[in-house]
Design a protein around this motif. Structure first.
Motif, mmCIF file in Angstrom:
data_model
loop_
_atom_site.group_PDB
_atom_site.id
_atom_site.type_symbol
_atom_site.label_atom_id
_atom_site.label_comp_id
_atom_site.label_asym_id
_atom_site.label_seq_id
_atom_site.Cartn_x
_atom_site.Cartn_y
_atom_site.Cartn_z
ATOM 1 N N THR A 99 1.839 -3.404 21.203
ATOM 2 C CA THR A 99 1.456 -3.326 22.603
ATOM 3 C C THR A 99 2.402 -2.391 23.355
ATOM 4 O OG1 THR A 99 2.872 -5.128 23.370
ATOM 5 C CG2 THR A 99 0.700 -5.723 22.529
ATOM 6 N N VAL A 100 1.881 -1.788 24.414
ATOM 7 C CA VAL A 100 2.703 -1.109 25.413
ATOM 8 C C VAL A 100 2.769 -2.032 26.615
ATOM 9 C CG1 VAL A 100 2.909 0.886 26.939
ATOM 10 C CG2 VAL A 100 2.091 1.186 24.601
ATOM 11 N N LYS A 101 3.976 -2.450 26.981
ATOM 12 C CA LYS A 101 4.170 -3.488 27.995
ATOM 13 C C LYS A 101 4.407 -2.861 29.368
ATOM 14 C CE LYS A 101 7.384 -5.441 25.284
ATOM 15 N NZ LYS A 101 8.364 -6.440 24.787
ATOM 16 N N VAL A 102 3.612 -3.295 30.332
ATOM 17 C CA VAL A 102 3.644 -2.724 31.680
ATOM 18 C C VAL A 102 3.949 -3.823 32.696
ATOM 19 C CG1 VAL A 102 2.294 -1.551 33.463
ATOM 20 C CG2 VAL A 102 1.997 -0.918 31.050
ATOM 21 N N ARG A 127 10.147 -5.140 35.299
ATOM 22 C CA ARG A 127 10.609 -6.028 34.235
ATOM 23 C C ARG A 127 10.467 -5.313 32.894
ATOM 24 N NH1 ARG A 127 13.762 -9.990 35.273
ATOM 25 N NH2 ARG A 127 12.815 -11.463 33.804
ATOM 26 N N TYR A 128 9.531 -4.370 32.840
ATOM 27 C CA TYR A 128 9.435 -3.398 31.763
ATOM 28 C C TYR A 128 9.540 -2.016 32.381
ATOM 29 C CZ TYR A 128 7.493 -7.438 29.303
ATOM 30 O OH TYR A 128 7.309 -8.687 28.764
ATOM 31 N N ALA A 129 10.084 -1.059 31.619
ATOM 32 C CA ALA A 129 10.374 0.268 32.175
ATOM 33 C C ALA A 129 9.211 1.240 32.032
ATOM 34 C CB ALA A 129 11.624 0.840 31.503
ATOM 35 N N ALA A 167 11.851 -1.441 21.787
ATOM 36 C CA ALA A 167 10.938 -2.204 20.933
ATOM 37 C C ALA A 167 11.368 -3.658 20.858
ATOM 38 C CB ALA A 167 10.896 -1.589 19.535
ATOM 39 N N ASP A 168 10.532 -4.545 21.358
ATOM 40 C CA ASP A 168 10.806 -5.979 21.374
ATOM 41 C C ASP A 168 9.468 -6.694 21.203
ATOM 42 O OD1 ASP A 168 12.093 -8.383 21.618
ATOM 43 O OD2 ASP A 168 12.860 -8.027 23.640
ATOM 44 N N MET A 169 9.487 -7.882 20.633
ATOM 45 C CA MET A 169 8.235 -8.605 20.397
ATOM 46 C C MET A 169 7.471 -8.853 21.696
ATOM 47 S SD MET A 169 7.640 -9.190 17.149
ATOM 48 C CE MET A 169 6.564 -10.620 17.059
ATOM 49 N N ALA A 170 6.157 -8.949 21.577
ATOM 50 C CA ALA A 170 5.273 -9.140 22.726
ATOM 51 C C ALA A 170 4.371 -10.352 22.473
ATOM 52 C CB ALA A 170 4.427 -7.897 22.956
ATOM 53 N N HIS A 171 3.614 -10.740 23.505
ATOM 54 C CA HIS A 171 2.731 -11.897 23.410
ATOM 55 C C HIS A 171 1.321 -11.480 22.995
ATOM 56 C CE1 HIS A 171 5.742 -14.442 25.252
ATOM 57 N NE2 HIS A 171 5.831 -13.615 26.285
ATOM 58 N N ALA A 172 0.823 -12.084 21.924
ATOM 59 C CA ALA A 172 -0.609 -12.015 21.627
ATOM 60 C C ALA A 172 -1.312 -13.083 22.462
ATOM 61 C CB ALA A 172 -0.855 -12.262 20.145
ATOM 62 N N VAL A 173 -2.604 -12.896 22.709
ATOM 63 C CA VAL A 173 -3.348 -13.906 23.442
ATOM 64 C C VAL A 173 -3.382 -15.192 22.616
ATOM 65 C CG1 VAL A 173 -5.577 -13.096 22.528
ATOM 66 C CG2 VAL A 173 -5.501 -14.445 24.639
ATOM 67 N N MET A 214 1.926 -15.825 36.221
ATOM 68 C CA MET A 214 2.929 -16.207 35.223
ATOM 69 C C MET A 214 4.163 -15.317 35.367
ATOM 70 S SD MET A 214 1.780 -18.630 33.178
ATOM 71 C CE MET A 214 0.549 -19.524 34.119
ATOM 72 N N PRO A 215 5.371 -15.880 35.309
ATOM 73 C CA PRO A 215 6.574 -15.033 35.330
ATOM 74 C C PRO A 215 6.566 -14.086 34.145
ATOM 75 C CG PRO A 215 7.129 -17.350 35.630
ATOM 76 C CD PRO A 215 5.685 -17.315 35.236
ATOM 77 N N CYS A 216 7.018 -12.865 34.381
ATOM 78 C CA CYS A 216 7.030 -11.853 33.318
ATOM 79 C C CYS A 216 8.403 -11.807 32.672
ATOM 80 C CB CYS A 216 6.690 -10.486 33.914
ATOM 81 S SG CYS A 216 6.685 -9.151 32.702
ATOM 82 N N GLY A 217 8.429 -11.719 31.358
ATOM 83 C CA GLY A 217 9.694 -11.543 30.655
ATOM 84 C C GLY A 217 10.231 -10.141 30.836
ATOM 85 N N THR A 218 11.314 -9.840 30.152
ATOM 86 C CA THR A 218 11.888 -8.507 30.221
ATOM 87 C C THR A 218 12.584 -8.218 28.904
ATOM 88 O OG1 THR A 218 13.252 -7.003 31.571
ATOM 89 C CG2 THR A 218 14.103 -9.231 31.204
ATOM 90 N N SER A 219 13.173 -7.041 28.788
ATOM 91 C CA SER A 219 13.879 -6.664 27.567
ATOM 92 C C SER A 219 14.967 -5.671 27.937
ATOM 93 C CB SER A 219 12.894 -6.081 26.543
ATOM 94 O OG SER A 219 13.540 -5.887 25.301
ATOM 95 N N ILE A 220 15.427 -4.905 26.938
ATOM 96 C CA ILE A 220 16.505 -3.950 27.205
ATOM 97 C C ILE A 220 15.997 -2.667 27.838
ATOM 98 C CG2 ILE A 220 17.880 -4.858 25.296
ATOM 99 C CD1 ILE A 220 17.099 -2.191 23.815
#
Length: 432
Positions: A339-342, A347-349, A312-318, A378-384
């Motif tokens: 959000t569920v990040k894909v 970069r996301y699992a 669980a990590d913050m995500a981008h709203a439009v 756009m480059p995609c971020g990542t998390s743990i």
């Protein structure tokens, strides 16, 4: 209007954020809440044999907590909530007292992906921990928090930079040193101020991990107070939701899983530390918890084989002013659920199995969710998430509350979504 039960959750979140200006304070705040829920701290040097109930381990800015009722089979699978306690900010250098042109200043180092302009012209305090000299050659650690307008990084007046609105260029070494007094630089001045705030003598202080924080308190914003604005929403929203879910699991009927909260440090700089997600910390703690309940290596393998993780990590709203930076078909909005990040490049699992597990938890919690994927340009971020999945070999789904101004000195999210996330995580750790 925000539902009453979510408003209560956010009120508590704001209190948590105010008390947690550094990763070390976030861990202390989480530990205090877990202790109130009946959890107890275990130290690495303790004998854990026979340990059941709620337990947690603290290491610096990281915390691992779990709940195993008495009689829990040693092979019972884990349900892991992964988060991180750190946020991008300005960290105090080892020799901090500096200055220029008759001003006293503090030397800082930039931690993580900081949009530097957001730290200009803000009233800043100092927080973190001090390493103190103890008796007999030992050392001790003490938290310090100065919530006073002590420092400020002043922006150059527009009269001296008429092109500033065409693009602000900040030199990371020369332009980010905050001012805090007048006169020549005085060695030890900051140390004396910080030591006094921690009720310590300057000669007791052997080292520090200090950082600056915006002292403006968190709060609500909007026509219907439908938004939350605060520093460190990334990622204290998720840490607070994880603590809430774990404490709730301990108060509920015996869960079918071992609920776990893993709150790591140093995510914003790659997680490569003894308290980061790349370390063996989580693996060692969970393995030892199985052994403490009489489990064998086979029990450990079975517990891990049936495990699952929500990162669980913050995500981008439009963003309404930069909508073209987002994928045209994936535009999450605040107050429409986490959000569920894909990202297919890991970069996301998240994969379809992870989506199904999270969507099922949303259904049980009665909470909405939204898909998120980055614009291909756009480059995609990542998390743990990918790190935890690779380290433990555990299926993982990356999720997060959508917001604006991520990594800014002051961020924004919807006032409904933190409560949605906590409810979903509670459903995730307590049922199949």
């Amino acid at each position: 209007m925000t539902p009453v039960h979510h408003r209560s959750h956010v009120d508590d979140l704001l209190s948590f954020i105010r008390a947690s200006p550094s990763p070390y304070h976030a861990v202390a705040s989480a530990a205090q809440r877990l202790e109130k829920a009946g959890f107890r701290e275990l130290r690495g040097t303790d004998d854990w044999t026979g340990t059941t109930g709620g337990s947690f381990v603290v290491r610096g800015g990281a915390l691992i907590a779990w709940y195993a009722p008495e009689g829990t089979p040693a092979h019972r699978p884990f349900r892991i909530i992964g988060t991180h306690t750190d946020s991008p900010n300005l960290r105090v250098k080892p020799t901090p007292d500096t200055g220029s042109a008759g001003w006293r200043q503090i030397a800082v180092e930039i931690y993580g992906g900081v949009p530097l302009n957001t730290w200009l012209d803000r009233d800043l305090g100092i927080s973190g921990r001090l390493a103190l000299r103890g008796p007999g050659g030992t050392t001790d650690s003490r938290l310090v928090q100065i919530d006073e307008p002590l420092l400020r990084v002043p922006q150059l007046a527009i009269h001296l930079d008429r092109s500033v609105n065409d693009g602000l260029a900040l030199d990371r070494q020369r332009h980010i040193a905050p001012v805090w007094s007048l006169g020549p630089a005085e060695e030890g001045a900051l140390l004396r101020r910080v030591a006094a705030a921690a009720e310590a003598e300057p000669d007791e202080v052997l080292g520090w991990d200090l950082m600056l924080h915006d002292i403006q308190p968190p709060g609500y914003l909007g026509a219907e107070r439908e938004f939350v604005v605060s520093s460190r929403l990334d990622n204290l929203v998720s840490v607070h939701a994880g603590v809430t879910a774990l404490a709730g699991a301990a108060a509920a009927e015996e869960p079918g899983y071992i609920p776990v909260l893993a709150a790591f440090d140093h995510e914003e700089v790659g997680s490569g530390s003894d308290t980061g997600a790349q370390s063996p910390l989580l693996e060692r703690v969970l393995s030892r918890s199985v052994t403490a309940r009489g489990g064998s290596p086979e029990d450990w393998s079975r517990a891990l084989a049936g495990a699952f993780c929500v990162s669980a990590d913050m995500a981008h709203a439009v963003h309404p002013n930069y909508a073209e930076r987002h994928d045209p078909e994936h535009r999450p909005l605040p107050n429409s659920g986490p959000t569920v990040k894909v990202n297919v490049n890991q970069r996301y699992a998240t994969d379809s199995t992870g989506i199904a597990v999270f969507a099922s938890a949303c259904e049980r919690a009665g909470a909405p969710w939204q898909p998120f994927v980055s614009n291909n340009a756009m480059p995609c971020g990542t998390s743990i998430g990918p790190l935890t999945a690779a380290r433990l070999g555990v299926p993982t789904v990356d999720v997060g509350v959508p917001g604006l101004s991520m990594h800014s000195a002051r961020e924004l999210c919807g006032a409904d979504d933190p409560g949605h996330l906590a409810a979903i995580l509670g459903a995730f750790v307590t049922s199949g």
